[in-house]
Design an enzyme around this catalytic site. Structure first.
Site, mmCIF file in Angstrom:
data_model
loop_
_atom_site.group_PDB
_atom_site.id
_atom_site.type_symbol
_atom_site.label_atom_id
_atom_site.label_comp_id
_atom_site.label_asym_id
_atom_site.label_seq_id
_atom_site.Cartn_x
_atom_site.Cartn_y
_atom_site.Cartn_z
ATOM 1 N N GLY A 7 0.835 -1.205 0.000
ATOM 2 C CA GLY A 7 0.000 0.000 0.000
ATOM 3 C C GLY A 7 0.863 1.245 0.000
ATOM 4 O O GLY A 7 2.055 1.187 -0.326
ATOM 5 N N ASN A 8 0.274 2.358 0.405
ATOM 6 C CA ASN A 8 1.023 3.628 0.316
ATOM 7 C C ASN A 8 2.025 3.767 1.467
ATOM 8 O O ASN A 8 1.910 3.101 2.500
ATOM 9 C CB ASN A 8 0.051 4.819 0.249
ATOM 10 C CG ASN A 8 -0.701 5.009 1.547
ATOM 11 O OD1 ASN A 8 -0.138 5.402 2.561
ATOM 12 N ND2 ASN A 8 -1.996 4.686 1.532
ATOM 13 N N ALA B 176 2.639 6.250 3.558
ATOM 14 C CA ALA B 176 2.212 6.869 4.827
ATOM 15 C C ALA B 176 1.711 5.768 5.764
ATOM 16 O O ALA B 176 2.110 5.712 6.937
ATOM 17 C CB ALA B 176 1.116 7.892 4.563
ATOM 18 N N VAL B 177 0.879 4.877 5.231
ATOM 19 C CA VAL B 177 0.385 3.767 6.061
ATOM 20 C C VAL B 177 1.530 2.777 6.332
ATOM 21 O O VAL B 177 1.606 2.184 7.410
ATOM 22 C CB VAL B 177 -0.831 3.072 5.396
ATOM 23 C CG1 VAL B 177 -1.270 1.857 6.204
ATOM 24 C CG2 VAL B 177 -1.994 4.043 5.266
ATOM 25 N N GLY B 178 2.441 2.658 5.365
ATOM 26 C CA GLY B 178 3.604 1.783 5.548
ATOM 27 C C GLY B 178 4.358 2.137 6.825
ATOM 28 O O GLY B 178 4.799 1.268 7.572
ATOM 29 N N GLU C 100 5.712 -3.261 0.728
ATOM 30 C CA GLU C 100 5.645 -3.068 -0.724
ATOM 31 C C GLU C 100 4.932 -1.746 -0.952
ATOM 32 O O GLU C 100 3.705 -1.671 -0.908
ATOM 33 C CB GLU C 100 4.872 -4.227 -1.376
ATOM 34 C CG GLU C 100 5.563 -5.570 -1.294
ATOM 35 C CD GLU C 100 6.764 -5.686 -2.237
ATOM 36 O OE1 GLU C 100 6.857 -4.913 -3.208
ATOM 37 O OE2 GLU C 100 7.605 -6.563 -1.991
ATOM 38 N N CYS D 284 1.183 -0.051 -9.190
ATOM 39 C CA CYS D 284 2.300 0.534 -8.434
ATOM 40 C C CYS D 284 3.519 0.787 -9.312
ATOM 41 O O CYS D 284 4.257 1.741 -9.084
ATOM 42 C CB CYS D 284 2.672 -0.353 -7.264
ATOM 43 S SG CYS D 284 3.016 -2.037 -7.759
HETATM 44 P P1 NAD Z 1 -5.367 0.842 0.483
HETATM 45 O O1 NAD Z 1 -6.139 2.100 0.753
HETATM 46 O O2 NAD Z 1 -6.095 -0.373 0.057
HETATM 47 O O3 NAD Z 1 -4.493 0.555 1.778
HETATM 48 C C1 NAD Z 1 -3.694 -0.587 1.850
HETATM 49 C C2 NAD Z 1 -4.032 -1.360 3.103
HETATM 50 O O4 NAD Z 1 -3.706 -0.581 4.242
HETATM 51 C C3 NAD Z 1 -5.502 -1.713 3.221
HETATM 52 O O5 NAD Z 1 -5.637 -3.085 3.525
HETATM 53 C C4 NAD Z 1 -6.014 -0.822 4.333
HETATM 54 O O6 NAD Z 1 -7.021 -1.434 5.093
HETATM 55 C C5 NAD Z 1 -4.775 -0.596 5.165
HETATM 56 N N1 NAD Z 1 -4.815 0.681 5.850
HETATM 57 C C6 NAD Z 1 -5.206 1.878 5.341
HETATM 58 N N2 NAD Z 1 -5.074 2.855 6.252
HETATM 59 C C7 NAD Z 1 -4.574 2.266 7.376
HETATM 60 C C8 NAD Z 1 -4.192 2.737 8.677
HETATM 61 N N3 NAD Z 1 -4.301 4.024 9.021
HETATM 62 N N4 NAD Z 1 -3.710 1.841 9.562
HETATM 63 C C9 NAD Z 1 -3.580 0.540 9.237
HETATM 64 N N5 NAD Z 1 -3.927 0.040 8.022
HETATM 65 C C10 NAD Z 1 -4.421 0.883 7.116
HETATM 66 O O7 NAD Z 1 -4.294 1.065 -0.642
HETATM 67 P P2 NAD Z 1 -3.413 2.340 -0.991
HETATM 68 O O8 NAD Z 1 -2.484 2.595 0.114
HETATM 69 O O9 NAD Z 1 -4.252 3.444 -1.501
HETATM 70 O O10 NAD Z 1 -2.648 1.675 -2.224
HETATM 71 C C11 NAD Z 1 -2.046 2.429 -3.186
HETATM 72 C C12 NAD Z 1 -0.573 2.596 -2.877
HETATM 73 O O11 NAD Z 1 0.029 1.318 -2.735
HETATM 74 C C13 NAD Z 1 0.192 3.282 -3.975
HETATM 75 O O12 NAD Z 1 1.160 4.110 -3.391
HETATM 76 C C14 NAD Z 1 0.851 2.139 -4.722
HETATM 77 O O13 NAD Z 1 2.000 2.507 -5.427
HETATM 78 C C15 NAD Z 1 1.151 1.204 -3.610
HETATM 79 N N6 NAD Z 1 1.218 -0.156 -4.098
HETATM 80 C C16 NAD Z 1 2.402 -0.791 -4.039
HETATM 81 C C17 NAD Z 1 2.509 -2.058 -4.546
HETATM 82 C C18 NAD Z 1 3.798 -2.806 -4.516
HETATM 83 O O14 NAD Z 1 3.783 -4.008 -4.780
HETATM 84 N N7 NAD Z 1 4.909 -2.187 -4.206
HETATM 85 C C19 NAD Z 1 1.402 -2.677 -5.102
HETATM 86 C C20 NAD Z 1 0.206 -1.992 -5.124
HETATM 87 C C21 NAD Z 1 0.121 -0.722 -4.614
#
Ligand code: NAD
Length: 498
Positions: free
Chosen positions: A188-189, A191-193, A210, A244
């Site tokens: 995911g993104n 910031a949440v990472g 990731e 991504c």
């Molecule tokens: P998303 O909104 O689905 O969030 C990802 C996960 O994080 C979800 O399961 C969600 O429930 C959880 N989450 C969200 N906020 C949270 C919080 N405050 N605390 C704990 N968990 C929380 O997805 P996204 O972040 O919008 O995804 C898009 C981003 O992910 C882009 O930056 C994209 O580049 C990146 N991405 C990376 C890869 C990779 O393989 N490197 C693949 C896909 C997407």
């Protein structure tokens, strides 16, 4: 579903019982998943269409088939991956067996993202199953239909004592993160990472992150534009840019920019017709929030092509943007949509400076026939992956690890790398307990002498590879014989045997 602590406690008991340890059990679970993808293909395609208006071909090729091929690869190799890996040794351990044993971590958490809602959560899950872990599967709540479907179908195919889907948004994920996991895999993104990483740190839990970011695409004057543009536009428009590793922006000279736009207009029409909105192969933005976010980004720079949108359908057409200012959001934030800004640079050195002044990208694309320039950029930049003369296709090579570096993530997976990611590499030294082994290593015991030290230095010294096992045995024999000779004739005692 049960509370987060109940679910984790249940899985932990299952893991402790050793249920997931036999390879045959893991194989059965992977075979069941394979069956699930085949039997539920229509439901999966429908859910992906509902979430992202993803077309059937992309759903099959980029989500379902990727998972099936990963299972086939695991089934073909799992015994080899899981077996002891014997490693080379020094003379001091010539009679012993040092090896690496891959142990499952225990109970792991896999958190998925919405853009490839099936593949991105299930691919790590498959690696975790193959490696013998119990798994909490947390799909993205944003891709609601897929999350709902997974909740329904996973229990029909996977052992519920070991693998559980846990649904929800921020509150539910926050509750999950309070629990102690043995490994966390997050997509995911960034910031949440950071939130995930911080929560994991409290329990010293290892993580793979990731993440995303801006993946640059450099086009050199030597590149064949006809093919390059097709590959770039395809990479940008697959899943409407919500990938991504989609090329985020173009780096090229002003002259290439003008030619690029001409060719891109033809290519976009070739792919999606004159109105991409009517094309069954062109998807939609996942949510109103992301739709509005992308429209805001469109305000930076000048639209050279496209720019059509329709809020009622969350539709945004493929759009090329020029003359954006360095401070415009479109050049600062990850786009994650069908906008393709072009940044003008003068040459490869200028491109390198531009890339290095920003966060390390997840992917870097270089279009060039000039090997020297390709090497120059490759050597002077850092990114999760590099793909020369294509986009996204590096992901199809599962013998390459997939992951980011710096702000684009940490750790990697795919193929055997997934198995390794979810395995602790336990170092084992299995010593011989016989008299010869004791005789060879006894000089380590006090009282120390210079003679003993010299002997140990000789036994532990790093040698060239050509000292294979046979030679090592031979040298050990000679050393043993010599020390025995010195001991018996001259009374030089290396070894104190009482
Ligand atoms: P998303 O909104 O689905 O969030 C990802 C996960 O994080 C979800 O399961 C969600 O429930 C959880 N989450 C969200 N906020 C949270 C919080 N405050 N605390 C704990 N968990 C929380 O997805 P996204 O972040 O919008 O995804 C898009 C981003 O992910 C882009 O930056 C994209 O580049 C990146 N991405 C990376 C890869 C990779 O393989 N490197 C693949 C896909 C997407």
């Amino acid at each position: 579903m049960g509370s987060a602590s109940e679910v984790v406690a249940h899985l932990r008991n299952s893991f402790k019982s050793g249920k997931t340890l036999p390879i045959e059990f893991r194989i059965k679970q992977l075979q069941n998943l394979h069956k699930m993808y085949n039997e539920k293909q229509d439901d999966i395609v429908a859910a992906l269409h509902s979430d992202l208006r993803k077309c059937k071909i992309e759903s099959i090729l980029m989500e379902i088939d990727m998972l099936i091929n990963d299972i086939k690869n695991s089934l073909q190799n799992i015994y080899r991956w899981a077996r002891k890996e014997y490693v080379s040794k020094d003379l001091a351990n010539v009679l012993d067996a040092p090896y690496i044993q891959r142990d499952p971590y225990g109970v792991v958490l896999a958190i998925g993202s919405w853009n490839y809602p099936l593949q991105l959560v299930m691919l790590p899950v498959q690696g975790a199953i193959a490696a013998g872990n119990c798994v909490v599967i947390k799909p993205s709540e944003v891709s609601e239909a897929t999350a709902k479907l997974l909740t329904e179908i996973i229990p029909q195919y996977l052992d519920q004592d070991c693998y559980r889907v846990y649904n929800g948004g921020i509150p539910e994920t926050t509750a999950l993160l309070k629990e102690k996991f043995d490994y966390i895999f997050y997509t995911g993104n960034s910031a949440v990472g950071k939130i995930i990483h911080e929560a994991a740190t409290k329990h010293l839990t290892p993580t793979t992150l990731e993440l995303g970011g801006k993946s640059p695409c450099y086009i050199d004057k030597s590149a064949d534009l006809k093919y390059s543009v097709r590959r770039i536009i395809w990479g940008k428009c697959a899943n409407v840019g919500q990938t991504c590793v989609a090329p985020d922006f173009i780096l090229c000279t002003k002259e290439i920019q003008d030619r690029f736009i001409q060719v891109a207009k033809t290519v976009i029409t070739e792919f999606f017709g004159t109105n991409p909105k009517d094309s069954p192969d062109y998807g939609r933005i996942v949510s109103d929030r992301h739709f509005q976010r992308i429209l805001e980004l469109m305000k930076g720079g000048k639209i050279a092509f496209g720019g059509d949108h329709d809020a009622s359908e969350k539709y945004i057409s493929p759009t090329i943007i020029i003359d954006a200012n360095e401070n415009d959001a479109i050049l600062k934030e990850e786009i994650f949509g069908p906008l393709l800004p072009i940044v003008n640079i003068t040459d490869a050195y200028d491109a390198i400076n531009y890339i290095n002044a920003r966060d390390k990208p997840l992917a870097l694309y270089i279009f060039s026939k000039n090997k020297k320039d390709v090497d120059l950029i490759m050597k002077n930049t850092s990114s999760g992956s590099v793909c020369v003369n294509d986009t996204i296709m590096q992901l199809t090579v599962d013998t390459l690890p997939f992951g980011g570096v710096g702000a684009s993530g940490m750790g990697g997976y795919h193929g055997k790398f997934s198995f390794d990611t979810f395995s602790h590499k336990k170092s084992v030294l299995y010593k011989d307990l016989g008299i010869l082994g004791e005789y060879l290593s006894a000089p380590r015991y006090p009282p120390y002498t210079i003679g003993k030290m010299r002997y140990l230095q000789f036994m532990l010294a790093k040698r060239h590879k050509f000292f294979g096992t046979g030679t090592n045995y031979f040298i050990a024999f000679l050393t043993g014989a010599l020390s025995y000779y010195l001991w018996s004739i001259y009374g030089i005692k290396f070894i104190q045997m009482n």
